[in-house]
Design an enzyme around this catalytic site. Structure first.
Site, PDB file in Angstrom:
ATOM      1  N   SER A  10      25.374   5.646  65.319  1.00  0.00           N
ATOM      2  CA  SER A  10      25.587   5.264  63.928  1.00  0.00           C
ATOM      3  C   SER A  10      25.907   3.782  63.838  1.00  0.00           C
ATOM      4  CB  SER A  10      26.737   6.082  63.336  1.00  0.00           C
ATOM      5  OG  SER A  10      27.131   5.556  62.091  1.00  0.00           O
ATOM      6  N   ASP A  67      28.916  13.452  59.908  1.00  0.00           N
ATOM      7  CA  ASP A  67      28.690  14.880  60.137  1.00  0.00           C
ATOM      8  C   ASP A  67      27.388  15.328  59.483  1.00  0.00           C
ATOM      9  OD1 ASP A  67      31.236  14.852  61.316  1.00  0.00           O
ATOM     10  OD2 ASP A  67      32.189  15.293  59.393  1.00  0.00           O
TER      11      ASP A  67
END
Length: 332
Positions: free
Chosen positions: A227, A259
């Site tokens: 990320s 998530d």
């Protein structure tokens, strides 16, 4: 139909406050307040279910909060392992500008009996769901009376026994241990800061992130999904790197975006892809799906997403610009 099982060994109650202005040391009255059963694996399962996947979330919760958990929207997904007392509470405070300040409660230790019950529940769900993936998410507790984290070897053995691939999304000492010996993990999801700490050097460009991720791949991980915050994400294997980025329609709450992105990546891998800019390339389809679900999540006021993303399309680069400079942490 096969499914995906998530494991949250340290479940949580997410409390989200929305305020006009947040000033350190000052009084603030919330404009709104929500409370929901959470923990990273629960969030992943909620997104997977919203995307139409079969899933179950094995989660450790305090007995004081089990009744509340069984009345919530995620109740059908939960396989609850009860432990005495209350569940820890993680607090998000979102101001009028959309900035999220998050304070997570410490992770309580687990008794050896509770950990054994968690492993038993996990094995049962892997069999019931005929799982293709096991997702280990969130903080890992220490065993009561010990400074050692719960042992993941038994979790990985259970996944192998049932033919499930293993994805891991954790942080802190648990991530450090996995990065030191990651062989056998199919998917690892660190952020750029965690990768930087793992390799011991700053990562200022996309190329530097890819190089750091590939060092982890060389130690035995099949895929690293890194990320990059507002810059997007990159999926890295031994011979490929795919960059993807999607713009959210607006930012309501950044908690839970990672998530949802993990769930989106798994949805892209395990389901037939609809027409996207990524074409028929499985890794590119999965990366695009991850970026779209992450952007979708930040537009939700709560941690949990409702329904799949609509009208969000990722920019995908299968030959990314390695010189792209990343946004410094804390800036957008």
């Amino acid at each position: 139909m096969s499914g995906i099982v998530t494991l949250t060994a340290a479940g949580a109650i997410d409390a989200t406050y929305r305020v006009g202005t947040l000033r350190r040391g000052a009084f603030a009255r919330a404009d709104s307040y929500t409370r929901e059963v959470s923990g990273k694996g629960v969030n992943v399962s909620a997104a997977l279910a919203a995307g139409g996947a079969r899933t179950a979330a094995v989660v450790v919760l305090g007995a004081d909060d089990v009744r509340f958990a069984r009345c919530g929207l995620t109740a059908p997904l939960l396989r609850i392992v009860e432990v005495p007392g209350a569940t820890r509470v993680n607090t998000s405070i979102i101001d009028a500008e959309g900035a999220t300040t998050k304070v997570n409660a410490p992770t309580p230790p687990l008794s050896s009996g509770a950990w054994a019950a968690t492993l038993a529940a996990l094995r049962e769900e892997l069999a019931l769901q005929t799982a293709t993936w096991l997702v280990i998410s969130g903080s890992l507790p220490k065993l009561s009376g010990s400074e050692e984290l719960v042992e993941l070897a038994a979790v990985r053995a259970a996944a192998e026994e049932h033919g499930a691939r293993v994805a891991v999304d954790t942080s802190g000492p648990a991530l450090d241990a996995l990065l030191a010996e990651p062989a056998g993990i199919d998917l690892l999801t660190p952020n750029a800061e965690e990768l930087s700490a793992a390799v011991g050097r700053p990562l200022a460009t996309l190329g530097e992130v890819i190089a750091a991720a590939r060092e982890t791949v060389e130690r035995g991980v099949t895929t690293v999904l890194a990320s990059l915050g507002a810059d997007g994400l990159v999926a890295v294997t031994a011979d490929r790197a795919v960059f993807a980025r999607a713009d959210a329609p607006f930012v309501a709450n950044t908690a839970g975006a990672g998530d949802a992105a993990l769930a989106g990546f798994l949805l892209g891998l395990t389901r037939e892809a609809t027409a996207t800019a990524a074409g028929d390339d499985p890794l590119a389809v999965a990366a695009a799906s991850a970026a779209e679900w992450g952007a979708h999540a930040v537009a939700h006021a709560s941690t949990l997403v409702a329904g799949p993303p609509h009208g969000i399309r990722a920019l995908v680069e299968t030959d990314p610009d390695l010189t792209r400079v990343l946004t410094p942490e804390g800036e957008e």
